[in-house]
Design an enzyme around this catalytic site. Structure first.
Site, PDB file in Angstrom:
ATOM      1  N   GLU A 221      -6.457   7.227  -6.691  1.00 58.75           N
ATOM      2  CA  GLU A 221      -7.655   6.474  -7.041  1.00 58.75           C
ATOM      3  C   GLU A 221      -8.501   6.168  -5.809  1.00 58.75           C
ATOM      4  OE1 GLU A 221      -6.168   4.497 -11.224  1.00 58.75           O
ATOM      5  OE2 GLU A 221      -6.185   3.194  -9.461  1.00 58.75           O
TER       6      GLU A 221
ATOM      7  N   CYS B 218       3.290   5.404  -2.895  1.00 54.78           N
ATOM      8  CA  CYS B 218       3.589   4.763  -1.613  1.00 54.78           C
ATOM      9  C   CYS B 218       5.086   4.493  -1.542  1.00 54.78           C
ATOM     10  CB  CYS B 218       2.812   3.455  -1.459  1.00 54.78           C
ATOM     11  SG  CYS B 218       3.018   2.680   0.172  1.00 54.78           S
TER      12      CYS B 218
ATOM     13  N   CYS C 200       6.002  -2.708  -1.278  1.00 52.48           N
ATOM     14  CA  CYS C 200       5.501  -4.087  -1.242  1.00 52.48           C
ATOM     15  C   CYS C 200       5.449  -4.630  -2.671  1.00 52.48           C
ATOM     16  CB  CYS C 200       4.120  -4.135  -0.602  1.00 52.48           C
ATOM     17  SG  CYS C 200       4.097  -3.529   1.102  1.00 52.48           S
TER      18      CYS C 200
ATOM     19  N   CYS D 105       2.082  -5.223  -4.864  1.00 49.62           N
ATOM     20  CA  CYS D 105       1.106  -4.131  -4.909  1.00 49.62           C
ATOM     21  C   CYS D 105       1.426  -3.169  -6.042  1.00 49.62           C
ATOM     22  CB  CYS D 105       1.103  -3.390  -3.573  1.00 49.62           C
ATOM     23  SG  CYS D 105      -0.008  -1.966  -3.533  1.00 49.62           S
TER      24      CYS D 105
ATOM     25  N   SER E 153      -1.766  -5.411   7.175  1.00 50.95           N
ATOM     26  CA  SER E 153      -1.306  -6.102   5.966  1.00 50.95           C
ATOM     27  C   SER E 153      -0.151  -7.011   6.358  1.00 50.95           C
ATOM     28  CB  SER E 153      -0.867  -5.075   4.912  1.00 50.95           C
ATOM     29  OG  SER E 153      -1.970  -4.304   4.489  1.00 50.95           O
ATOM     30  N   LEU E 154      -0.460  -8.249   6.699  1.00 49.02           N
ATOM     31  CA  LEU E 154       0.569  -9.161   7.205  1.00 49.02           C
ATOM     32  C   LEU E 154       1.214  -9.949   6.067  1.00 49.02           C
ATOM     33  CD1 LEU E 154       1.918 -10.062   9.811  1.00 49.02           C
ATOM     34  CD2 LEU E 154       0.208 -11.880   9.995  1.00 49.02           C
ATOM     35  N   HIS E 155       0.450 -10.768   5.377  1.00 45.43           N
ATOM     36  CA  HIS E 155       0.838 -11.398   4.114  1.00 45.43           C
ATOM     37  C   HIS E 155       1.913 -12.482   4.205  1.00 45.43           C
ATOM     38  CE1 HIS E 155      -1.676  -8.319   2.528  1.00 45.43           C
ATOM     39  NE2 HIS E 155      -0.820  -7.346   2.735  1.00 45.43           N
TER      40      HIS E 155
ATOM     41  N   ASN F 172      -4.427  -9.989  -6.924  1.00 46.23           N
ATOM     42  CA  ASN F 172      -4.927  -9.377  -8.150  1.00 46.23           C
ATOM     43  C   ASN F 172      -3.753  -8.931  -9.011  1.00 46.23           C
ATOM     44  OD1 ASN F 172      -7.840  -9.437  -7.521  1.00 46.23           O
ATOM     45  ND2 ASN F 172      -7.211  -8.119  -5.822  1.00 46.23           N
TER      46      ASN F 172
ATOM     47  N   CYS G  39      -8.126  -5.028  -4.776  1.00 43.56           N
ATOM     48  CA  CYS G  39      -7.066  -4.850  -3.793  1.00 43.56           C
ATOM     49  C   CYS G  39      -5.697  -5.025  -4.439  1.00 43.56           C
ATOM     50  CB  CYS G  39      -7.247  -5.879  -2.675  1.00 43.56           C
ATOM     51  SG  CYS G  39      -5.995  -5.794  -1.390  1.00 43.56           S
TER      52      CYS G  39
END
Length: 392
Positions: free
Chosen positions: A113, A133, A137, A140, A241-243, A320, A363
């Site tokens: 996408e 991927c 994570c 995601c 991408s720490l998060h 999201n 995201c």
């Protein structure tokens, strides 16, 4: 030969199965300018022909040699025999009420996408680097699909080419041309450097899309050795991408942290910043806001302390949702309190506006259509866990 023992190692070991040639013809979208010049030299032509052809391909989005009017007929005929310009096709287009457009792009027998995000002063294209991927994570959607393979150069730059061609045809409707590209779609770009770097070179080449290196951004979850390698290969803007501010939380939601922890990751970021002009001395930190997971005031203080030696701009991203996810989005009040703490420490802090969530284009929502090669989805079925199945 020993087998990769982690999903990330597996992803790094997989080369694209898409053949370099189709019907004996080389796809010119697979070549950066240096390679394109060598291609013409090997044909017995002057290297400047590469510049001419690239200009037609990327400035005008032409895929037919016969349209290239400053190239003589004999050379055009030769090119028709040995080369092609073949970008991946759009399988489906979805348009959001906010102007965002999401395309399902066919790559072989699967789909990735790509998302076009228009704003008042720019238009950003979010591009995928892998089919699926391997990094798992938990928050995601892409990670829930498993992993199949790396995308080829032509499949990465082809997303930009296809989007530019579509947007160019919509100019009469006021669509802004693409000004920024972010490698934040499906996949971990640093696990596909051999294809991602040449694609970014084309994005920034004057005979390619001509974007400034400050307008091409690579986002990574923390593959530290590859980050060091990236700094020796190309200079682009970096987002991380720490998060989470602590290893115990990040180990759970971003599992690659168990291999390269926060301290190691940020040390790698600082090494990259010493080599980079594109970042103007600081990195963009992406931080998804998960309700009562990583969004407390205490964790805001921890994040500020964590980043005190790493010049940073912080993007707080309201999470999201996607089907089957075990998380909730932080409330606006919790996000505001978190942001206030960071700003008190002097960090530039932005709460990212959610775009395209009504078409699952925001995201963390990209999923595509992936034939998993990591056995992740099989293990979920055997364990009775929910599996997100997307139909595009």
């Amino acid at each position: 030969m020993s087998q990769p023992n982690t999903a990330a190692q597996f992803a790094a070991s997989v080369v694209s199965e898409t053949p370099e040639k189709k019907g004996g013809k080389i796809n010119l979208l697979d070549l950066n300018r240096k390679q394109m010049r060598q291609f013409f030299i090997d044909m017995g032509e002057k290297p400047f022909r590469a510049d001419q052809v690239m200009k037609w391909i990327y400035h005008y989005c032409y895929d037919d040699f016969e349209q290239m009017t400053d190239i003589n007929k004999i050379l055009r005929a030769k090119l028709q025999q040995v080369a092609e310009i073949r970008a991946p096709e759009v399988a489906e287009e979805q348009r959001s009420a906010d102007g965002t457009i999401k395309w399902a792009i066919t790559v072989g027998d699967q789909q990735v996408e790509t998302v076009y995000i228009p704003e008042d002063d720019r238009a950003t294209l979010c591009v995928s680097s892998q089919v699926g991927c391997a990094l798992e994570c938990k928050f995601c959607s892409t990670a829930q699909q498993g992993f199949n393979r790396n995308l080829r150069v032509s499949e990465i730059i082809g997303q930009v080419w296809r989007a530019a061609k579509i947007i160019g045809s919509l100019k009469s409707s006021g669509r802004r041309p693409i000004t920024n590209v972010v490698m934040m779609g499906m996949g971990e770009p640093l696990l596909n450097l051999n294809n991602v770097v040449p694609a970014m070179e084309i994005m920034m080449d004057d005979f390619g899309f001509g974007l400034s290196k400050r307008r091409v951004t690579l986002s990574t979850s923390g593959v530290v050795p590859a980050l060091d390698k990236l700094g020796d290969m190309i200079d682009v803007a970096l987002a991380i991408s720490l998060h989470a501010p602590t290893d115990d939380v990040r180990d759970d939601i971003v599992p690659i942290n168990r291999k390269y922890n926060i301290e190691q990751f940020l040390a790698g970021v600082r090494r990259y910043l010493t080599k980079s002009n594109a970042n103007q001395g600081r990195v963009t930190v992406e931080y998804v806001m998960l309700d009562h997971i990583n969004d407390s005031v205490e964790q805001a203080h921890q994040l500020a302390e964590c980043l005190k030696e790493t010049p940073s701009k912080i993007n707080l991203i309201p999470w999201n949702p996607f089907p089957g996810a075990p998380y909730g989005r932080s409330s606006n009040s919790r996000i505001d309190r978190f942001a206030k703490v960071l700003m008190e420490y002097g960090f530039t802090t932005i709460v990212r506006k959610t775009r395209g969530d009504d078409i699952d284009a925001a995201c963390g929502q990209l999923a595509g259509d992936v034939i998993d090669r990591t056995k992740r989805t099989l293990k979920k079925r055997q364990a009775g866990e929910p599996i997100q199945i997307r139909s595009v």
